[in-house]
Design a protein around this motif. Structure first.
Motif, PDB file in Angstrom:
ATOM      1  N   TYR A   4       0.837  -1.203   0.000  1.00  0.00           N
ATOM      2  CA  TYR A   4       0.000   0.000   0.000  1.00  0.00           C
ATOM      3  C   TYR A   4       0.870   1.251   0.000  1.00  0.00           C
ATOM      4  O   TYR A   4       1.998   1.249   0.492  1.00  0.00           O
ATOM      5  CB  TYR A   4      -0.961   0.021   1.186  1.00  0.00           C
ATOM      6  N   SER A   5       0.315   2.319  -0.584  1.00  0.00           N
ATOM      7  CA  SER A   5       1.004   3.608  -0.640  1.00  0.00           C
ATOM      8  C   SER A   5       0.049   4.768  -0.391  1.00  0.00           C
ATOM      9  O   SER A   5       0.453   5.929  -0.483  1.00  0.00           O
ATOM     10  CB  SER A   5       1.653   3.793  -2.022  1.00  0.00           C
ATOM     11  N   TYR A   6      -1.202   4.446  -0.075  1.00  0.00           N
ATOM     12  CA  TYR A   6      -2.258   5.456  -0.025  1.00  0.00           C
ATOM     13  C   TYR A   6      -3.342   4.917   0.893  1.00  0.00           C
ATOM     14  O   TYR A   6      -3.557   3.705   0.954  1.00  0.00           O
ATOM     15  CB  TYR A   6      -2.810   5.633  -1.449  1.00  0.00           C
ATOM     16  N   VAL A   7      -3.985   5.785   1.626  1.00  0.00           N
ATOM     17  CA  VAL A   7      -5.089   5.359   2.488  1.00  0.00           C
ATOM     18  C   VAL A   7      -6.325   6.154   2.103  1.00  0.00           C
ATOM     19  O   VAL A   7      -6.331   7.388   2.158  1.00  0.00           O
ATOM     20  CB  VAL A   7      -4.769   5.566   3.980  1.00  0.00           C
ATOM     21  N   TYR A   8      -7.360   5.439   1.683  1.00  0.00           N
ATOM     22  CA  TYR A   8      -8.599   6.085   1.251  1.00  0.00           C
ATOM     23  C   TYR A   8      -9.774   5.426   1.953  1.00  0.00           C
ATOM     24  O   TYR A   8      -9.957   4.218   1.866  1.00  0.00           O
ATOM     25  CB  TYR A   8      -8.752   5.962  -0.265  1.00  0.00           C
ATOM     26  N   GLN A   9     -10.530   6.239   2.691  1.00  0.00           N
ATOM     27  CA  GLN A   9     -11.698   5.746   3.430  1.00  0.00           C
ATOM     28  C   GLN A   9     -11.348   4.529   4.296  1.00  0.00           C
ATOM     29  O   GLN A   9     -12.099   3.569   4.398  1.00  0.00           O
ATOM     30  CB  GLN A   9     -12.836   5.421   2.462  1.00  0.00           C
ATOM     31  N   GLY A  10     -10.189   4.605   4.926  1.00  0.00           N
ATOM     32  CA  GLY A  10      -9.783   3.547   5.838  1.00  0.00           C
ATOM     33  C   GLY A  10      -9.210   2.315   5.182  1.00  0.00           C
ATOM     34  O   GLY A  10      -8.841   1.366   5.879  1.00  0.00           O
ATOM     35  N   ASN A  11      -9.099   2.307   3.862  1.00  0.00           N
ATOM     36  CA  ASN A  11      -8.499   1.192   3.138  1.00  0.00           C
ATOM     37  C   ASN A  11      -7.076   1.569   2.721  1.00  0.00           C
ATOM     38  O   ASN A  11      -6.877   2.534   1.960  1.00  0.00           O
ATOM     39  CB  ASN A  11      -9.300   0.856   1.880  1.00  0.00           C
ATOM     40  N   SER A  12      -6.087   0.826   3.181  1.00  0.00           N
ATOM     41  CA  SER A  12      -4.701   1.011   2.738  1.00  0.00           C
ATOM     42  C   SER A  12      -4.521   0.283   1.414  1.00  0.00           C
ATOM     43  O   SER A  12      -4.757  -0.927   1.328  1.00  0.00           O
ATOM     44  CB  SER A  12      -3.733   0.459   3.789  1.00  0.00           C
ATOM     45  N   GLN A  13      -4.091   1.019   0.387  1.00  0.00           N
ATOM     46  CA  GLN A  13      -4.098   0.461  -0.962  1.00  0.00           C
ATOM     47  C   GLN A  13      -2.895   0.938  -1.770  1.00  0.00           C
ATOM     48  O   GLN A  13      -2.268   1.954  -1.444  1.00  0.00           O
ATOM     49  CB  GLN A  13      -5.393   0.862  -1.671  1.00  0.00           C
ATOM     50  N   ALA A  14      -2.574   0.213  -2.821  1.00  0.00           N
ATOM     51  CA  ALA A  14      -1.421   0.525  -3.658  1.00  0.00           C
ATOM     52  C   ALA A  14      -1.865   1.282  -4.904  1.00  0.00           C
ATOM     53  O   ALA A  14      -2.486   0.703  -5.795  1.00  0.00           O
ATOM     54  CB  ALA A  14      -0.695  -0.759  -4.056  1.00  0.00           C
ATOM     55  N   LEU A  15      -1.533   2.577  -4.969  1.00  0.00           N
ATOM     56  CA  LEU A  15      -1.758   3.361  -6.186  1.00  0.00           C
ATOM     57  C   LEU A  15      -0.445   3.681  -6.884  1.00  0.00           C
ATOM     58  O   LEU A  15      -0.435   3.927  -8.090  1.00  0.00           O
ATOM     59  CB  LEU A  15      -2.481   4.673  -5.851  1.00  0.00           C
ATOM     60  N   ASP A  16       0.645   3.707  -6.125  1.00  0.00           N
ATOM     61  CA  ASP A  16       1.965   4.031  -6.671  1.00  0.00           C
ATOM     62  C   ASP A  16       2.731   2.722  -6.859  1.00  0.00           C
ATOM     63  O   ASP A  16       2.776   1.885  -5.947  1.00  0.00           O
ATOM     64  CB  ASP A  16       2.710   4.951  -5.720  1.00  0.00           C
ATOM     65  N   GLN A  17       3.330   2.570  -8.024  1.00  0.00           N
ATOM     66  CA  GLN A  17       3.989   1.308  -8.318  1.00  0.00           C
ATOM     67  C   GLN A  17       5.290   1.538  -9.075  1.00  0.00           C
ATOM     68  O   GLN A  17       5.455   2.560  -9.752  1.00  0.00           O
ATOM     69  CB  GLN A  17       3.084   0.404  -9.163  1.00  0.00           C
ATOM     70  N   ILE A  18       6.186   0.564  -8.973  1.00  0.00           N
ATOM     71  CA  ILE A  18       7.397   0.502  -9.791  1.00  0.00           C
ATOM     72  C   ILE A  18       7.393  -0.850 -10.489  1.00  0.00           C
ATOM     73  O   ILE A  18       7.363  -1.893  -9.829  1.00  0.00           O
ATOM     74  CB  ILE A  18       8.670   0.672  -8.948  1.00  0.00           C
ATOM     75  N   LEU A  19       7.371  -0.827 -11.807  1.00  0.00           N
ATOM     76  CA  LEU A  19       7.359  -2.057 -12.597  1.00  0.00           C
ATOM     77  C   LEU A  19       8.694  -2.200 -13.311  1.00  0.00           C
ATOM     78  O   LEU A  19       9.296  -1.204 -13.746  1.00  0.00           O
ATOM     79  CB  LEU A  19       6.210  -2.048 -13.608  1.00  0.00           C
ATOM     80  N   VAL A  20       9.158  -3.444 -13.457  1.00  0.00           N
ATOM     81  CA  VAL A  20      10.493  -3.682 -13.993  1.00  0.00           C
ATOM     82  C   VAL A  20      10.432  -4.662 -15.159  1.00  0.00           C
ATOM     83  O   VAL A  20       9.530  -5.504 -15.254  1.00  0.00           O
ATOM     84  CB  VAL A  20      11.441  -4.214 -12.898  1.00  0.00           C
ATOM     85  N   SER A  21      11.420  -4.553 -16.027  1.00  0.00           N
ATOM     86  CA  SER A  21      11.533  -5.457 -17.167  1.00  0.00           C
ATOM     87  C   SER A  21      12.097  -6.802 -16.720  1.00  0.00           C
ATOM     88  O   SER A  21      12.629  -6.940 -15.610  1.00  0.00           O
ATOM     89  CB  SER A  21      12.422  -4.824 -18.237  1.00  0.00           C
ATOM     90  N   PRO A  22      12.000  -7.830 -17.591  1.00  0.00           N
ATOM     91  CA  PRO A  22      12.429  -9.181 -17.186  1.00  0.00           C
ATOM     92  C   PRO A  22      13.877  -9.277 -16.727  1.00  0.00           C
ATOM     93  O   PRO A  22      14.183 -10.062 -15.824  1.00  0.00           O
ATOM     94  CB  PRO A  22      12.185 -10.009 -18.450  1.00  0.00           C
ATOM     95  N   SER A  23      14.769  -8.487 -17.307  1.00  0.00           N
ATOM     96  CA  SER A  23      16.176  -8.598 -16.914  1.00  0.00           C
ATOM     97  C   SER A  23      16.385  -8.221 -15.456  1.00  0.00           C
ATOM     98  O   SER A  23      17.219  -8.813 -14.761  1.00  0.00           O
ATOM     99  CB  SER A  23      17.053  -7.704 -17.813  1.00  0.00           C
ATOM    100  N   ILE A  24      15.640  -7.242 -14.975  1.00  0.00           N
ATOM    101  CA  ILE A  24      15.757  -6.838 -13.574  1.00  0.00           C
ATOM    102  C   ILE A  24      15.118  -7.883 -12.671  1.00  0.00           C
ATOM    103  O   ILE A  24      15.672  -8.257 -11.636  1.00  0.00           O
ATOM    104  CB  ILE A  24      15.116  -5.455 -13.363  1.00  0.00           C
ATOM    105  N   ARG A  25      13.936  -8.357 -13.067  1.00  0.00           N
ATOM    106  CA  ARG A  25      13.248  -9.346 -12.245  1.00  0.00           C
ATOM    107  C   ARG A  25      14.023 -10.655 -12.189  1.00  0.00           C
ATOM    108  O   ARG A  25      14.158 -11.269 -11.125  1.00  0.00           O
ATOM    109  CB  ARG A  25      11.841  -9.593 -12.773  1.00  0.00           C
ATOM    110  N   ARG A  26      14.549 -11.084 -13.335  1.00  0.00           N
ATOM    111  CA  ARG A  26      15.260 -12.369 -13.376  1.00  0.00           C
ATOM    112  C   ARG A  26      16.514 -12.327 -12.519  1.00  0.00           C
ATOM    113  O   ARG A  26      16.925 -13.333 -11.949  1.00  0.00           O
ATOM    114  CB  ARG A  26      15.627 -12.727 -14.823  1.00  0.00           C
ATOM    115  N   GLY A  27      17.116 -11.143 -12.460  1.00  0.00           N
ATOM    116  CA  GLY A  27      18.323 -11.031 -11.653  1.00  0.00           C
ATOM    117  C   GLY A  27      18.059 -11.367 -10.205  1.00  0.00           C
ATOM    118  O   GLY A  27      18.933 -11.915  -9.515  1.00  0.00           O
TER     119      GLY A  27
END
Length: 608
Positions: A555-578
Motif C-alpha cells: 500500500y502507498s495510499y489510504v482512502y476511506q480507511g483502506n490502505s491500498q497501492a496506487l503508486d507502483q514501480i514495474l520492472v523489465s524481465p532482466s531486472i526481475r530475473r536477476g
C-alpha cells in the motif's frame, strides 16, 4: 490525481446547491395516525412514503447539527418494532439551526424525501429525510434511546448483495438483510443512535475533522495498524467514518494505528465522502499507537536506487519544501533517480499561460541540499497549457531528479510536449530518439492527462531506461457504498488505454534489446491486482515489484480507511530475473494527519 482538498471543495459546493432532494417519489398523503419512524424507513433503502406528507411523527432528538449545509436533527422512536430491517431513526432537515435539544420529545410533520448526497450522478445511496418540517416540542430532558452497539460480531462478513440487473445494478429496492450483508446492516441503522468501543484508527484525521476506524481489528490488518484493500471483493466491512457534533478544536489528531478508547456514540449518517458515518456526540479518548514515519535503508555502492514520489501539487508558494526535502534526503536516503509526480508550474494554480517549472524544481533541489542531500540535476518536458489535467492552471507534470555523482543522463535533444520519443538501436543497444521525451503524446489515451516521461540513464556503464507515469485519476468512479453493486469504475477505461500504450512502448524497447533494463514507475492510480496493472505487465514485458512484498505491506495510499497501492514501480524481465533487487513502500505520509502529500513514496534498489 486531483488533490483531495480541491475535490472536496467542489463536492461541498454541490452539496450546498443540492440541499433539496435529487430523488423524489410522489404519492398520496399518508395517514397521520399510522406513521412512525420505522414505517418511514421501511425494509428497503427507499422509503415507502417518499414524496408524501406525514404528520405528527413522534420521537426523541438524539443529535443536533447546527452547522454546514445539512442542518437539522436526528429523531429516533423510543418504541421500536420487532423488525431488524427497519431503522428507528431518521434525519430531519431544517436548513437552518434547529430549535431543539438532545433529549427533547417531539412530533414532526413534513415531507419524506430521499436525498442523494453528491447528486444523482454520483451513484451514491439515498438518505431518508423529513424535509420542510413543522416541529412541536412535547417535553425536554428525556432519556435518549440506548445506542446500538456496532461490533465485529454484529457486522456481517459479506459486504453487499449484487444489485438488480433489471434496475441498472441498483440495490435500492432489494429487501434489507442486515444479518447477511454489511451495507444492509448499516442501512438498517441509518439515523439511529449507535456506538463503537475501543476502535483502531485506520484512516488518519483529515483537514475536514474526519477519521476512519475499524470494528474488526483482525480484518486484513497490516503491522502498522491499517486495514489493507487487497481485492475488489475484500472491501473491509468493519470500516466506519467518524465525524463529530462537537467543536472542531476537540477532534483528535489521530494517525493510523491509534485507538479511540472507550465509547464513541452518536447518530449514524450517510454522506457523499464516506458513506455510513457515525456523527459522534461523544468521542472516545485518543490512545496513541506509536506509528512512526519509516526510513528506508541506503543503497549500496553498486545498487541503483530509483524512487517515485507524488508531491501533491507542489508549487513555489507551498510551505512544504523543507519537509519534502527531508523526506527525500532522510527517509528515502537520497535515491539516485527520483520520479516526481504533480510538480506544478512556476506560479501554481494561477491560470496565465505559464508552463515552466524551473522555479518549482530549483526550490526543491535547494531545499534538498540544505537538508544535507545531494545537489540533484533534473530533466522534464513542459506540457501544453491546460492539456494534462490536474488542478486548473497548475500544469502538473513528471520530473526526473538524478544525482550526477552517481548516475548520468543521456541527453538527446528535440523532446517537447507534442513530439513523441521512439526506440532506436545505438551500438547494438536500445536507445531513445529523444531523451527526455514523451511517450506517444498524441495518443487519445493521454487526453487531459499526464503524458509519460521517458529518459535514458547510465549507472556504472549500464543503460537504464526509466518511464515516469501519472495515469488518469479515479475521479468519477462510484464509491464502495454506491447504490449500484458492484460499483462502476468508469475511470478505468482511460487507464487501460494508457497501460496498453506504455506496454507497447516497453515491448518496442525489449524487441530492440531483449535484456534491456527498463523501469516504469509512478502514480498509476490503480491497484497491483487491477486490470490496469495486468495490461502494463502484458506478455511479461513488465512486472509490478510491489508484489514482491507481503500482501499486508502492499500500500502507498489510504482512502476511506483502506490502505491500498496506487503508486507502483514495474520492472523489465532482466531486472526481475536477476532477483537481486529490494522494494520498499516507505510509509511517511498516507497514515498521518499532518501529511505533506497523500501518497507514500516507493523505492527500488537493484544492480543493473
Amino acid at each position: 490525481m486531483p488533490s483531495k482538498s480541491s475535490a472536496r471543495l467542489a463536492a461541498l459546493t454541490v452539496a450546498a446547491v443540492c440541499s433539496a432532494a435529487t430523488l423524489v417519489v410522489t404519492g398520496s398523503p399518508a395517514h397521520a395516525d399510522s406513521v412512525r419512524v420505522h414505517d418511514i424507513q421501511g425494509t428497503t433503502r427507499l422509503s415507502p412514503y417518499a414524496g408524501q406528507q406525514v404528520t405528527d411523527v413522534p420521537g426523541t432528538v438524539t443529535g443536533v447539527r447546527g452547522y454546514g449545509s445539512s442542518r437539522g436533527f436526528w429523531l429516533q422512536d423510543p418504541s421500536p418494532d420487532a423488525d431488524p430491517a427497519t431503522s428507528e431513526g431518521v434525519f430531519v432537515f431544517t436548513g437552518s439551526a434547529p430549535k431543539v435539544a438532545v433529549g427533547d420529545a417531539v412530533t414532526v410533520s413534513g415531507t419524506v424525501t430521499e436525498y442523494v448526497p453528491g447528486g444523482a450522478s454520483s451513484g451514491n445511496q439515498t438518505l431518508t429525510e423529513i424535509t420542510r418540517p413543522t416541529v412541536t416540542v412535547v417535553s425536554g430532558g428525556n432519556p435518549v434511546p440506548a445506542a446500538k452497539r456496532i461490533t465485529a460480531r454484529s457486522v456481517p462478513r459479506a459486504y453487499t448483495p449484487a444489485g438488480d440487473a433489471a434496475e441498472d445494478g441498483s440495490v435500492d429496492a432489494l429487501p434489507l438483510r442486515p444479518a447477511r450483508y454489511a451495507l444492509d446492516y448499516y442501512e438498517s441503522l441509518e439515523g439511529m443512535n449507535v456506538q463503537v468501543s475501543d476502535t483502531r484508527v485506520v484512516g488518519a484525521t483529515d483537514p475536514y475533522t474526519e477519521l476512519w476506524v475499524t470494528v474488526k481489528p483482525a480484518e486484513n490488518p497490516n503491522r502498522r495498524g491499517g486495514t489493507v484493500y487487497g481485492s475488489y471483493g475484500s472491501q473491509n466491512t468493519g470500516r466506519l467514518q467518524i465525524q463529530s457534533l462537537g467543536a472542531v478544536a476537540d477532534f483528535p489528531d489521530a494517525e493510523v494505528g491509534d485507538t479511540l478508547a472507550g465509547t464513541t456514540a452518536g447518530p449514524l449518517d450517510y454522506n457523499q465522502f464516506g458513506g455510513y458515518t457515525l456523527v459522534a456526540g461523544a468521542l472516545g479518548t485518543l490512545r496513541e499507537g506509536g506509528t512512526e514515519r519509516e526510513t528506508t535503508r541506503a543503497q549500496q555502492r553498486d545498487e541503483l536506487a530509483v524512487a517515485t514520489y507524488n508531491v501533491e501539487n507542489l508549487d513555489p508558494s507551498d510551505a512544504t519544501f523543507a519537509a519534502h526535502a527531508a523526506a527525500i534526503t532522510d527517509h528515502l536516503r537520497s535515491p539516485d533517480i527520483v520520479s516526481l509526480e504533480e510538480i506544478q508550474d512556476d506560479n501554481g494554480a494561477t491560470d496565465d499561460g505559464t508552463v515552466s517549472a524551473g522555479a518549482t524544481v530549483a526550490k526543491l533541489i535547494d531545499a534538498i541540499v540544505a537538508a544535507g542531500g545531494p545537489r540533484y540535476d533534473w530533466r522534464s518536458v513542459d506540457p501544453v497549457d491546460k492539456a494534462d489535467g490536474g488542478e486548473p492552471g497548475g500544469n502538473i507534470r513528471q520530473v526526473f531528479l538524478f544525482n550526477p555523482e552517481r548516475v548520468s543522463f543521456t541527453d538527446r535533444a528535440g523532446g517537447d510536449a507534442t513530439t513523441a520519443t521512439a526506440v532506436t538501436k545505438v551500438r547494438g543497444k536500445a536507445a531513445l530518439t529523444l531523451s527526455p521525451g514523451r511517450v506517444d503524446p498524441a495518443d487519445p489515451a493521454w487526453e487531459n492527462s499526464r503524458k509519460p516521461l521517458a529518459g535514458e540513464f547510465v549507472f556504472r556503464g549500464r543503460t537504464v531506461i526509466v518511464i515516469a507515469n501519472h495515469f488518469a485519476s479515479k475521479g468519477g468512479d462510484q464509491g464502495l457504498t454506491s447504490r449500484h453493486q458492484p460499483p462502476a469504475r468508469i475511470s478505468e477505461t482511460q487507464r487501460h488505454l494508457q497501460a496498453r500504450a506504455v506496454n507497447t512502448f516497453v515491448k518496442d524497447i525489449l524487441d530492440t534489446q531483449r535484456n534491456a533494463d527498463v523501469v516504469t514507475l509512478g502514480d498509476i492510480n490503480d491497484f497491483e491486482f487491477s486490470t490496469t496493472t495486468r495490461l502494463l505487465e502484458d506478455d511479461g514485458a513488465l512486472w509490478s515489484a510491489v508484489k514482491s512484498l507481503p500482501r499486508s505491506e502492499r500500500y502507498s495510499y489510504v482512502y476511506q480507511g483502506n490502505s491500498q497501492a496506487l503508486d507502483q514501480i514495474l520492472v523489465s524481465p532482466s531486472i526481475r530475473r536477476g532477483g537481486d533487487f529490494a522494494y520498499d513502500s516507505v510509509h511517511l505520509n498516507a497514515e498521518f494527519h499532518d501529511q505533506i502529500s497523500d501518497h507514500d513514496p516507493q523505492v527500488l534498489r537493484f544492480r543493473p
